[in-house]
Design a protein around this motif. Sequence first.
Motif, PDB file in Angstrom:
ATOM      1  N   ALA A 112      23.936  48.049  45.061  1.00 29.34           N
ATOM      2  CA  ALA A 112      22.874  47.600  44.169  1.00 29.34           C
ATOM      3  C   ALA A 112      23.186  47.838  42.698  1.00 29.34           C
ATOM      4  CB  ALA A 112      21.575  48.308  44.539  1.00 29.34           C
ATOM      5  N   ARG A 113      24.360  48.343  42.379  1.00 30.23           N
ATOM      6  CA  ARG A 113      24.678  48.591  40.971  1.00 30.23           C
ATOM      7  C   ARG A 113      24.804  47.280  40.203  1.00 30.23           C
ATOM      8  NH1 ARG A 113      28.336  53.873  39.949  1.00 30.23           N
ATOM      9  NH2 ARG A 113      27.796  55.079  41.816  1.00 30.23           N
ATOM     10  N   PRO A 114      24.513  47.303  38.910  1.00 32.28           N
ATOM     11  CA  PRO A 114      24.690  46.095  38.094  1.00 32.28           C
ATOM     12  C   PRO A 114      26.138  45.623  38.109  1.00 32.28           C
ATOM     13  CG  PRO A 114      23.416  47.761  36.911  1.00 32.28           C
ATOM     14  CD  PRO A 114      23.955  48.429  38.138  1.00 32.28           C
ATOM     15  N   ALA A 115      26.317  44.349  37.864  1.00 34.51           N
ATOM     16  CA  ALA A 115      27.648  43.739  37.921  1.00 34.51           C
ATOM     17  C   ALA A 115      28.630  44.442  36.993  1.00 34.51           C
ATOM     18  CB  ALA A 115      27.561  42.253  37.576  1.00 34.51           C
ATOM     19  N   VAL A 119      32.794  35.400  45.279  1.00 39.10           N
ATOM     20  CA  VAL A 119      33.139  36.707  44.727  1.00 39.10           C
ATOM     21  C   VAL A 119      33.058  36.671  43.198  1.00 39.10           C
ATOM     22  CG1 VAL A 119      34.897  38.516  44.594  1.00 39.10           C
ATOM     23  CG2 VAL A 119      34.757  37.066  46.637  1.00 39.10           C
ATOM     24  N   PRO A 120      32.370  37.614  42.565  1.00 37.78           N
ATOM     25  CA  PRO A 120      32.509  37.741  41.115  1.00 37.78           C
ATOM     26  C   PRO A 120      33.962  38.055  40.764  1.00 37.78           C
ATOM     27  CG  PRO A 120      30.647  39.035  41.925  1.00 37.78           C
ATOM     28  CD  PRO A 120      31.430  38.605  43.124  1.00 37.78           C
ATOM     29  N   ALA A 121      34.530  37.312  39.839  1.00 37.32           N
ATOM     30  CA  ALA A 121      35.956  37.476  39.543  1.00 37.32           C
ATOM     31  C   ALA A 121      36.291  38.902  39.127  1.00 37.32           C
ATOM     32  CB  ALA A 121      36.374  36.490  38.452  1.00 37.32           C
ATOM     33  N   ALA A 122      35.336  39.601  38.501  1.00 34.45           N
ATOM     34  CA  ALA A 122      35.578  40.980  38.065  1.00 34.45           C
ATOM     35  C   ALA A 122      35.658  41.958  39.223  1.00 34.45           C
ATOM     36  CB  ALA A 122      34.487  41.415  37.091  1.00 34.45           C
ATOM     37  N   GLN A 123      35.332  41.508  40.437  1.00 31.72           N
ATOM     38  CA  GLN A 123      35.407  42.373  41.619  1.00 31.72           C
ATOM     39  C   GLN A 123      36.583  42.013  42.519  1.00 31.72           C
ATOM     40  OE1 GLN A 123      30.579  42.650  41.446  1.00 31.72           O
ATOM     41  NE2 GLN A 123      31.457  42.654  43.485  1.00 31.72           N
ATOM     42  N   LEU A 124      37.497  41.198  42.007  1.00 31.52           N
ATOM     43  CA  LEU A 124      38.730  40.873  42.730  1.00 31.52           C
ATOM     44  C   LEU A 124      39.798  41.918  42.461  1.00 31.52           C
ATOM     45  CD1 LEU A 124      39.203  37.055  42.066  1.00 31.52           C
ATOM     46  CD2 LEU A 124      38.728  38.102  44.283  1.00 31.52           C
ATOM     47  N   LEU A 125      40.638  42.120  43.456  1.00 29.63           N
ATOM     48  CA  LEU A 125      41.797  43.001  43.339  1.00 29.63           C
ATOM     49  C   LEU A 125      43.007  42.303  43.949  1.00 29.63           C
ATOM     50  CD1 LEU A 125      39.995  46.225  44.515  1.00 29.63           C
ATOM     51  CD2 LEU A 125      41.218  46.064  42.336  1.00 29.63           C
ATOM     52  N   PRO A 126      44.184  42.485  43.372  1.00 30.12           N
ATOM     53  CA  PRO A 126      45.385  41.957  44.022  1.00 30.12           C
ATOM     54  C   PRO A 126      45.700  42.767  45.277  1.00 30.12           C
ATOM     55  CG  PRO A 126      45.994  43.328  42.160  1.00 30.12           C
ATOM     56  CD  PRO A 126      44.491  43.235  42.140  1.00 30.12           C
ATOM     57  N   ALA A 161      32.165  46.101  38.067  1.00 29.76           N
ATOM     58  CA  ALA A 161      33.415  45.661  37.448  1.00 29.76           C
ATOM     59  C   ALA A 161      34.197  46.844  36.903  1.00 29.76           C
ATOM     60  CB  ALA A 161      33.116  44.662  36.328  1.00 29.76           C
ATOM     61  N   ALA A 162      33.501  47.807  36.301  1.00 29.44           N
ATOM     62  CA  ALA A 162      34.174  48.985  35.766  1.00 29.44           C
ATOM     63  C   ALA A 162      34.784  49.831  36.878  1.00 29.44           C
ATOM     64  CB  ALA A 162      33.195  49.823  34.950  1.00 29.44           C
ATOM     65  N   ILE A 163      34.077  49.942  37.999  1.00 30.70           N
ATOM     66  CA  ILE A 163      34.607  50.699  39.133  1.00 30.70           C
ATOM     67  C   ILE A 163      35.841  50.011  39.709  1.00 30.70           C
ATOM     68  CG2 ILE A 163      34.122  51.395  41.514  1.00 30.70           C
ATOM     69  CD1 ILE A 163      31.178  51.810  40.567  1.00 30.70           C
ATOM     70  N   VAL A 164      35.759  48.692  39.894  1.00 29.46           N
ATOM     71  CA  VAL A 164      36.907  47.938  40.422  1.00 29.46           C
ATOM     72  C   VAL A 164      38.109  48.077  39.487  1.00 29.46           C
ATOM     73  CG1 VAL A 164      37.766  45.616  40.941  1.00 29.46           C
ATOM     74  CG2 VAL A 164      35.521  46.339  41.784  1.00 29.46           C
ATOM     75  N   GLU A 220      46.623  35.731  46.697  1.00 28.93           N
ATOM     76  CA  GLU A 220      46.180  36.602  47.784  1.00 28.93           C
ATOM     77  C   GLU A 220      45.452  37.798  47.175  1.00 28.93           C
ATOM     78  OE1 GLU A 220      49.534  37.480  50.306  1.00 28.93           O
ATOM     79  OE2 GLU A 220      49.303  35.545  51.332  1.00 28.93           O
ATOM     80  N   VAL A 221      44.237  38.025  47.638  1.00 33.43           N
ATOM     81  CA  VAL A 221      43.363  39.000  47.007  1.00 33.43           C
ATOM     82  C   VAL A 221      42.572  39.777  48.056  1.00 33.43           C
ATOM     83  CG1 VAL A 221      43.081  37.614  44.910  1.00 33.43           C
ATOM     84  CG2 VAL A 221      41.473  37.324  46.802  1.00 33.43           C
ATOM     85  N   CYS A 222      41.983  40.884  47.615  1.00 30.17           N
ATOM     86  CA  CYS A 222      40.892  41.518  48.333  1.00 30.17           C
ATOM     87  C   CYS A 222      39.775  41.746  47.330  1.00 30.17           C
ATOM     88  CB  CYS A 222      41.315  42.810  49.023  1.00 30.17           C
ATOM     89  SG  CYS A 222      42.060  44.058  47.961  1.00 30.17           S
ATOM     90  N   ALA A 223      38.570  42.006  47.823  1.00 29.10           N
ATOM     91  CA  ALA A 223      37.440  42.016  46.900  1.00 29.10           C
ATOM     92  C   ALA A 223      36.289  42.841  47.433  1.00 29.10           C
ATOM     93  CB  ALA A 223      36.954  40.588  46.635  1.00 29.10           C
ATOM     94  N   LEU A 224      35.577  43.438  46.497  1.00 31.57           N
ATOM     95  CA  LEU A 224      34.272  44.053  46.748  1.00 31.57           C
ATOM     96  C   LEU A 224      33.225  42.983  46.506  1.00 31.57           C
ATOM     97  CD1 LEU A 224      32.797  46.878  47.171  1.00 31.57           C
ATOM     98  CD2 LEU A 224      32.550  46.868  44.675  1.00 31.57           C
ATOM     99  N   VAL A 225      32.367  42.739  47.486  1.00 31.52           N
ATOM    100  CA  VAL A 225      31.367  41.683  47.342  1.00 31.52           C
ATOM    101  C   VAL A 225      29.965  42.246  47.545  1.00 31.52           C
ATOM    102  CG1 VAL A 225      32.938  39.819  47.959  1.00 31.52           C
ATOM    103  CG2 VAL A 225      31.643  40.951  49.755  1.00 31.52           C
ATOM    104  N   ASP A 226      28.970  41.500  47.073  1.00 31.70           N
ATOM    105  CA  ASP A 226      27.579  41.941  47.165  1.00 31.70           C
ATOM    106  C   ASP A 226      26.969  41.594  48.519  1.00 31.70           C
ATOM    107  OD1 ASP A 226      27.970  42.623  44.506  1.00 31.70           O
ATOM    108  OD2 ASP A 226      27.136  40.740  43.763  1.00 31.70           O
ATOM    109  N   GLY A 227      27.643  40.776  49.280  1.00 32.13           N
ATOM    110  CA  GLY A 227      27.193  40.299  50.583  1.00 32.13           C
ATOM    111  C   GLY A 227      27.953  39.035  50.916  1.00 32.13           C
TER     112      GLY A 227
END
Length: 325
Positions: free
Chosen positions: A266-269, A100-107, A273-276, A84-91
């Motif tokens: 629009a930030r690079p991946a 979802v890019p795996a680096a943008q997943l959160l538990p 990932a660093a923000i997440v 079970e996850v939540c995520a920041l996605v690009d669209g």
Amino acid sequence: MQGISITEPGDADVLQITEVEAPTAGPGQVVVDMVAAGVNRADVMQRLGHYPPPKGASPLPGLEVSGRVLEVGPEVEGWSVGDEVCALVDGGGYAERVLVPAAQLLPIPKGVDLTSAAGLPEVACTVWSNVFMTANLQPDETFLVHGGSSGIGTMAIQLAKAAGARVAVTAGSEDKLAFCRELGADIAINYREQDFVEEVRAATDRHGADVVLDLMGAKYLPRNVDVLATAGRLVVIGLMGGRKGELDLGKLLSKRAAVIATSLRARPAGEKAAIVAAVREHVWPLIEAGAVRPIVQGAHPLERAADAHRELEASGHIGKILLTA
């Protein structure tokens, strides 16, 4: 699968549920079976034709989701089918399945239900990256956030208070201001009736705001500069009040102040990932400790995305509006 397509730029009725191609996880990606998706001003701007998705992103709207991992692509570590996850996605968040890019997943933080968690990634990443990583808000500084009852505003109040800052907010009704006070706002200003510059100055012994988080853009630009303290930082993250405004460089120089304009989508991946990762490290413990919580106004079923947009644009809500699968 079903997803919400923007048939042409326009009002909320251009959001139509259609059959779209289901995503497949590639290297470093996962597919999430969507339970809920957050509705954001950026989605409205995309619907109006003013905020196109980044190159390679899904054309469907939706920048944050919660759900269960359905498929894990190659080179992904730490996540499994069924998580079970939540995520920041690009669209693409307005769909039954989301890539979802795996680096943008959160538990899912402990104590937060899976649906409500959809309202966390975008606001948490926006506030943490702008207020703390960029503007470097410090304990005992004064922080002003416009739109204090919005999704971003309600998160910003809580995180700034948790950091030991003094929080000022603007909002357009007494009910919204009262809610902001309940979240911890020290200075609550009705922008329809009061001058936020004078109110903040009066409440801070003329010091002003050390950090301002603004979604309005041009409409508030001169007064945001006026309210800044010496060495203050204004971070502009939205253009609800227009794109072009005059900036008094003399005032900025005299205050040794900074105006910073940023966006998240629009930030690079690598930056995302660093923000997440920073949000997981710094914000998730505050949520699990009960110091910060998602504020959710309510939810609409996916096929009623147009109603969700109309509710958001009416600006009567407090916190986040969600879509549910």
